[in-house]
Write a protein that holds these residues in place. Structure first.
Motif, mmCIF file in Angstrom:
data_model
loop_
_atom_site.group_PDB
_atom_site.id
_atom_site.type_symbol
_atom_site.label_atom_id
_atom_site.label_comp_id
_atom_site.label_asym_id
_atom_site.label_seq_id
_atom_site.Cartn_x
_atom_site.Cartn_y
_atom_site.Cartn_z
ATOM 1 N N ARG A 158 0.852 -1.186 0.000
ATOM 2 C CA ARG A 158 0.000 0.000 0.000
ATOM 3 C C ARG A 158 0.889 1.238 0.000
ATOM 4 N N GLU A 159 0.553 2.204 -0.854
ATOM 5 C CA GLU A 159 1.371 3.396 -0.958
ATOM 6 C C GLU A 159 0.537 4.657 -0.797
ATOM 7 N N PHE A 160 1.189 5.663 -0.293
ATOM 8 C CA PHE A 160 0.551 6.957 -0.092
ATOM 9 C C PHE A 160 0.291 7.619 -1.438
ATOM 10 N N VAL A 161 -0.875 8.267 -1.545
ATOM 11 C CA VAL A 161 -1.225 9.003 -2.759
ATOM 12 C C VAL A 161 -1.331 10.500 -2.473
ATOM 13 N N ALA A 162 -2.168 10.845 -1.503
ATOM 14 C CA ALA A 162 -2.388 12.263 -1.202
ATOM 15 C C ALA A 162 -2.907 12.391 0.220
ATOM 16 N N GLY A 163 -2.643 13.539 0.843
ATOM 17 C CA GLY A 163 -3.114 13.790 2.186
ATOM 18 C C GLY A 163 -3.567 15.229 2.339
ATOM 19 N N ILE A 164 -4.438 15.454 3.304
ATOM 20 C CA ILE A 164 -4.944 16.790 3.551
ATOM 21 C C ILE A 164 -5.065 16.979 5.061
ATOM 22 N N SER A 165 -4.715 18.172 5.508
ATOM 23 C CA SER A 165 -4.714 18.442 6.934
ATOM 24 C C SER A 165 -6.128 18.590 7.475
ATOM 25 N N ARG A 166 -6.213 18.515 8.786
ATOM 26 C CA ARG A 166 -7.479 18.779 9.445
ATOM 27 C C ARG A 166 -7.952 20.172 9.052
ATOM 28 N N GLY A 167 -9.147 20.252 8.538
ATOM 29 C CA GLY A 167 -9.658 21.538 8.071
ATOM 30 C C GLY A 167 -9.331 21.859 6.629
ATOM 31 N N GLY A 168 -8.384 21.153 6.040
ATOM 32 C CA GLY A 168 -8.132 21.289 4.614
ATOM 33 C C GLY A 168 -7.124 22.328 4.176
ATOM 34 N N GLY A 169 -6.373 22.907 5.110
ATOM 35 C CA GLY A 169 -5.475 23.981 4.727
ATOM 36 C C GLY A 169 -4.196 23.559 4.042
ATOM 37 N N THR A 170 -3.752 22.341 4.277
ATOM 38 C CA THR A 170 -2.479 21.875 3.730
ATOM 39 C C THR A 170 -2.668 20.531 3.037
ATOM 40 N N THR A 171 -2.109 20.414 1.852
ATOM 41 C CA THR A 171 -2.179 19.157 1.119
ATOM 42 C C THR A 171 -0.778 18.686 0.764
ATOM 43 N N ASN A 172 -0.637 17.386 0.570
ATOM 44 C CA ASN A 172 0.621 16.865 0.057
ATOM 45 C C ASN A 172 0.334 15.643 -0.804
ATOM 46 N N TYR A 173 1.257 15.385 -1.725
ATOM 47 C CA TYR A 173 1.039 14.371 -2.748
ATOM 48 C C TYR A 173 2.287 13.526 -2.961
ATOM 49 N N ALA A 174 2.057 12.303 -3.374
ATOM 50 C CA ALA A 174 3.164 11.483 -3.842
ATOM 51 C C ALA A 174 3.672 12.071 -5.157
ATOM 52 N N ASP A 175 4.950 11.924 -5.395
ATOM 53 C CA ASP A 175 5.533 12.478 -6.624
ATOM 54 C C ASP A 175 4.852 11.916 -7.872
ATOM 55 N N SER A 176 4.425 10.684 -7.800
ATOM 56 C CA SER A 176 3.843 10.019 -8.965
ATOM 57 C C SER A 176 2.504 10.604 -9.397
ATOM 58 N N VAL A 177 1.845 11.340 -8.511
ATOM 59 C CA VAL A 177 0.526 11.896 -8.852
ATOM 60 C C VAL A 177 0.500 13.418 -8.821
ATOM 61 N N LYS A 178 1.597 14.010 -8.391
ATOM 62 C CA LYS A 178 1.645 15.463 -8.259
ATOM 63 C C LYS A 178 1.382 16.122 -9.608
ATOM 64 N N GLY A 179 0.480 17.103 -9.607
ATOM 65 C CA GLY A 179 0.111 17.790 -10.838
ATOM 66 C C GLY A 179 -1.040 17.135 -11.573
ATOM 67 N N ARG A 180 -1.423 15.919 -11.154
ATOM 68 C CA ARG A 180 -2.536 15.215 -11.806
ATOM 69 C C ARG A 180 -3.714 14.994 -10.857
ATOM 70 N N PHE A 181 -3.431 14.757 -9.583
ATOM 71 C CA PHE A 181 -4.472 14.475 -8.596
ATOM 72 C C PHE A 181 -4.652 15.675 -7.672
ATOM 73 N N ILE A 182 -5.880 15.850 -7.204
ATOM 74 C CA ILE A 182 -6.183 16.907 -6.253
ATOM 75 C C ILE A 182 -7.037 16.347 -5.130
ATOM 76 N N ILE A 183 -6.584 16.539 -3.900
ATOM 77 C CA ILE A 183 -7.364 16.131 -2.739
ATOM 78 C C ILE A 183 -8.039 17.361 -2.152
ATOM 79 N N SER A 184 -9.275 17.196 -1.728
ATOM 80 C CA SER A 184 -10.020 18.311 -1.149
ATOM 81 C C SER A 184 -10.999 17.771 -0.121
ATOM 82 N N VAL A 185 -11.505 18.671 0.699
ATOM 83 C CA VAL A 185 -12.449 18.270 1.737
ATOM 84 C C VAL A 185 -13.625 19.215 1.740
ATOM 85 N N ASP A 186 -14.791 18.647 1.887
ATOM 86 C CA ASP A 186 -16.021 19.406 2.066
ATOM 87 C C ASP A 186 -16.509 19.105 3.473
#
Length: 124
Positions: free
Chosen positions: A44-72
């Motif tokens: 299992r590998e990390f893809v994307a993460g988002i902070s509590r409340g949604g202010g900070t995101t981070n991505y695996a290099d393999s998906v950066k620029g293609r995937f977007i994580i968001s929270v509602d």
């Protein structure tokens, strides 16, 4: 905390897909969250993460620029928008929640709660 992932399916390379992860009320206002994936025969590998409340995101290099994580937060849902999909993105995708932390983590042991997984298949 129960997480419910949805939105997977079959898509052609270059296409887009959005995954959703629903949770009980205010989960993602209190917890950081992440998406991971696991392909057959791989860890299992990390893809994307988002902070509590949604202010900070981070991505695996393999998906950066293609995937977007968001929270509602009003819908207690985390999304993973996946664009320009590639066959190597084929995997079971899992959403996760991380209590007692503000930021997400790029390692699976940092998360206490997991959804059931949703299959994403990208054809060439």
């Amino acid at each position: 905390v129960q997480l419910q992932a949805s939105g997977g399916g079959l898509v052609k390379a270059g296409g887009s897909m959005r995954l959703s992860c629903g949770a009980s009320e205010r989960t993602f206002s209190r917890y950081a969250s992440g998406w991971f994936r696991q392909a057959p025969g791989k860890e299992r590998e990390f893809v994307a993460g988002i902070s509590r409340g949604g202010g900070t995101t981070n991505y695996a290099d393999s998906v950066k620029g293609r995937f977007i994580i968001s929270v509602d937060k009003s819908k207690s849902t985390v999304y993973l928008q996946m664009n320009n999909l590639k066959p190597e993105d084929t995997a079971v995708y899992y959403c996760s929640a991380r209590p007692n932390a503000i930021n997400s983590a790029a390692y699976s042991t940092g998360y206490a709660y997991w959804g059931q997984g949703t299959q994403v298949t990208v054809s060439s």
